[in-house]
Design an enzyme around this catalytic site. Structure first.
Site, PDB file in Angstrom:
ATOM      1  N   ASP A 219       0.825  -1.205   0.000  1.00 46.28           N
ATOM      2  CA  ASP A 219       0.000   0.000   0.000  1.00 46.28           C
ATOM      3  C   ASP A 219       0.868   1.268   0.000  1.00 46.28           C
ATOM      4  O   ASP A 219       1.933   1.298   0.627  1.00 46.28           O
ATOM      5  CB  ASP A 219      -0.866  -0.044   1.279  1.00 46.28           C
ATOM      6  CG  ASP A 219      -1.831   1.117   1.389  1.00 46.28           C
ATOM      7  OD1 ASP A 219      -2.706   1.236   0.522  1.00 46.28           O
ATOM      8  OD2 ASP A 219      -1.712   1.907   2.354  1.00 46.28           O
ATOM      9  N   GLU A 255       1.458  -0.414  -4.904  1.00 41.78           N
ATOM     10  CA  GLU A 255       0.488   0.611  -5.256  1.00 41.78           C
ATOM     11  C   GLU A 255       1.220   1.943  -5.461  1.00 41.78           C
ATOM     12  O   GLU A 255       1.695   2.540  -4.485  1.00 41.78           O
ATOM     13  CB  GLU A 255      -0.570   0.794  -4.156  1.00 41.78           C
ATOM     14  CG  GLU A 255      -1.649   1.788  -4.584  1.00 41.78           C
ATOM     15  CD  GLU A 255      -2.297   2.571  -3.453  1.00 41.78           C
ATOM     16  OE1 GLU A 255      -3.390   3.128  -3.674  1.00 41.78           O
ATOM     17  OE2 GLU A 255      -1.717   2.647  -2.345  1.00 41.78           O
TER      18      GLU A 255
END
Ligand SMILES: *[C@@H]1O[C@H](CO)[C@@H](O)[C@H](O)[C@H]1NC(C)=O
Ligand SMILES: *[C@@H]1O[C@H](CO)[C@@H](O)[C@H](O)[C@H]1NC(C)=O
Ligand SMILES: *[C@@H]1O[C@H](CO)[C@@H](O)[C@H](O)[C@H]1NC(C)=O
Ligand SMILES: *[C@@H]1O[C@H](CO)[C@@H](O)[C@H](O)[C@H]1NC(C)=O
Ligand SMILES: *[C@@H]1O[C@H](CO)[C@@H](O)[C@H](O)[C@H]1NC(C)=O
Length: 519
Positions: A219, A255
């Protein structure tokens, strides 16, 4: 002596190259090719889904929601994004306990479905997260003192002095130092420059690797320095040999939201693992919606020809859990299950096209409430019981899901295109046809062929499919069941030609056939 040095250097180079490239490998089993994101699902439901649906239908793996302990927010009532606010690396969350997590990993691995963990390692909870034990395992923490004794992290494990903005938050995305050293929307920013912090993060990821996960969706990578990530990834062990070949490195996909035009580019991260290609869904949405005068036939050069990152670096998706509700990147062009007819076509296109590692989204419904174009309920968490616990996924007799779970991956058209992608795996894209508008077709070697009609009139053409002669079942309007076809039948003659007629008013205006849908 000289020769020896040269060889040694070459050897080091090959090792380094091999090391990073292996982190690009999803380690799919049995020729499978696609990841499904079972967003906010409970571990016990994922375990059951691996056995009853994902393995038999040929899904390669599942991206799960963050498994670590997170803050529990009742104001607003349990938003989905509380999962992105870690309190510790204990494995208990609203998806379930550590025992349930272990059971899921074992059961999915035993049927050849990989588990990829959403790793939240950039930050802990928000600076306004308070003090107490409002956390998913009940661990005590203090956001105001930056004290997380269950890790443990304390104030000096966070970026404070490095950040130069007065608010302590990122204020200008044009300044790479702010983006990486300041707080993302007030989330307490871990100092990954510190050996101790790197060690704690790697310890968490290594525990998951030992339990049998195949890799990580990392993330918020834009907000971490590539060198810090390289150090953390370098500490990761090889995958558990109970299920994976010796010396397998975990799959890493990062990401990085990059639609172009920002100071930080995906190129800083591709040597470390794959990267989420956000341009893919944003552009494909515009193409299928016919915005900005886009036309489907322009996708003849889809992939690198549209300035996307190189094939071997990309993870692609039509929508994700952020941009399906207006968060993250992509804007209103993103197509989601709310536009189901367009969505099935766009996902079908992605799965038929050879570019990238594909990820299918599986969502829950929420009560959208648009005020001036903004959804006031974009925070809403998954279907839940009155005591706040996440509801189980119920499966109806017709195999769709109930209780608010959408299960796009169970929609016939999408499931069958996941199978299509497996059947044509490794075959080149050939026999492109278009009408210079929104009708296109292409094949994948002699293993599959797909035709789209996104124009406002009927498609009625004979095309070279490149496939062997015979009768094939269209896997969009139906599917092969035994030796019969519940959908349209497509007759391919000995020269490989077949006639296609697709009305723009069909329930799904596209047709797909493949080697295993031959009757
Ligand atoms: C945690 O919260 C519960 C209920 O809210 C309370 O009974 C308990 O004493 C708290 N535990 C700690 C260690 O603060
Ligand atoms: C790999 O998984 C097996 C099965 O769960 C487990 O017994 C073993 O300890 C794991 N290996 C490592 C290195 O943790
Ligand atoms: C919450 O409610 C569900 C459904 O009624 C129940 O299965 C679960 O055990 C409850 N959880 C807690 C912590 O009370
Ligand atoms: C598109 O395809 C149809 C036949 O499938 C054809 O009639 C039409 O002229 C084509 N071209 C354009 C620009 O619409
Ligand atoms: C479709 O194409 C076939 C063969 O080219 C032709 O005979 C038929 O009339 C066409 N149908 C329509 C509705 O245009």
């Amino acid at each position: 002596e000289r020769k020896g040095k040269g060889l040694e250097l070459l050897f080091i180079l090959i090792t380094l190259l091999g090391l990073s490239l292996t982190q690009h490998n999803p380690h799919f089993k049995h020729g499978r090719t696609t990841i499904v994101h079972l967003f906010e699902w409970r571990w016990s439901d994922i375990a059951a889904e691996c056995e009853r649906f994902l393995a038999p239908k040929g899904f390669g793996g599942v991206q799960i929601s963050p498994p670590n302990e997170h803050i529990v927010l009742d104001q607003p009532w349990r938003p989905w994004w509380q999962r992105y606010q870690p309190v510790s690396y204990n494995l208990c969350s609203t998806s379930g306990s550590e025992e349930e997590f272990i059971d899921m990993v074992i059961r999915c691995n035993n049927v050849g479905v990989n588990i990829y963990v959403d790793a939240v390692i950039n930050h802990m909870c928000g600076s306004g997260g308070g003090e107490g034990n409002h956390s998913s395992c009940g661990s005590w923490f203090s956001a105001s003192n930056k004290n997380f004794p269950s890790v443990p992290y304390s104030a000096w494990d966070f970026n404070v002095n490095k950040c130069r903005t007065s608010s302590g938050d990122i204020e200008n995305y044009g300044d790479i130092f702010q983006v990486r050293d300041c707080r993302l929307v007030s989330l307490l920013d871990l100092n990954l420059e510190k050996d101790y912090v790197r060690g704690k993060v790697a310890e968490y990821m290594n525990k998951l690797i030992d339990l049998g996960v195949a890799g990580f969706r990392v993330d918020a990578c834009k907000h971490m320095w590539p060198g810090d990530l390289e150090n953390v990834y370098g500490r990761l062990q090889n995958l558990n040999t109970t299920w994976f070949p010796r010396d397998s490195k975990p799959f890493i996909f990062q990401e990085v939201i990059d639609l172009g035009g920002e100071a930080i580019s995906y190129t800083d991260y591709v040597h470390l693992g794959r990267v989420t290609e956000f341009k893919y869904g944003a552009k494909l949405g515009k193409v299928f919606r016919k915005w900005d005068e886009e036309k489907l036939f322009y996708t003849r050069t889809w992939g690198e020809g549209w300035s996307f990152m190189s094939d071997g670096n990309a993870v692609v998706f039509v929508d994700n859990h952020d941009n399906q509700r207006g968060h993250g990147a992509g804007g209103s062009s993103i197509i989601t299950f709310w536009d189901s007819r367009l969505y099935k076509m766009a996902v079908g296109y992605m799965l038929a096209h050879p570019y990238g590692v594909t990820r299918v989204m599986s969502s829950y419904r929420w009560n959208r409430n648009f005020v001036n174009g903004k959804d006031q309920n974009d925070w809403m968490g998954p279907p839940s019981n009155t005591n706040g616990s996440t509801k189980s996924v119920s499966v109806n007799p017709d195999q769709t899901c109930g209780d608010g779970w959408v299960c796009e991956h169970r929609w016939r058209q999408i499931t069958n295109m996941v199978i299509f992608r497996n059947v044509v795996n490794g075959q080149p894209q050939i026999n492109w046809w278009d009408n210079q508008s929104n009708q296109v077709a292409f094949g994948r070697g002699d293993r599959g062929f797909i035709v789209f009609n996104n124009d406002d009139w009927t498609l009625n053409v004979t095309l070279n499919t490149g496939m062997s002669g015979g009768t094939y079942c269209d896997v969009i309007s139906g599917q092969k069941e035994g030796n019969t076809c519940t959908g349209k039948q497509i007759l391919v003659s000995h020269d490989g030609n077949a006639h296609f007629k697709i009305s723009n008013l069909d329930e799904d205006p596209f047709v797909a056939i493949h080697a295993e849908s031959k009757i």
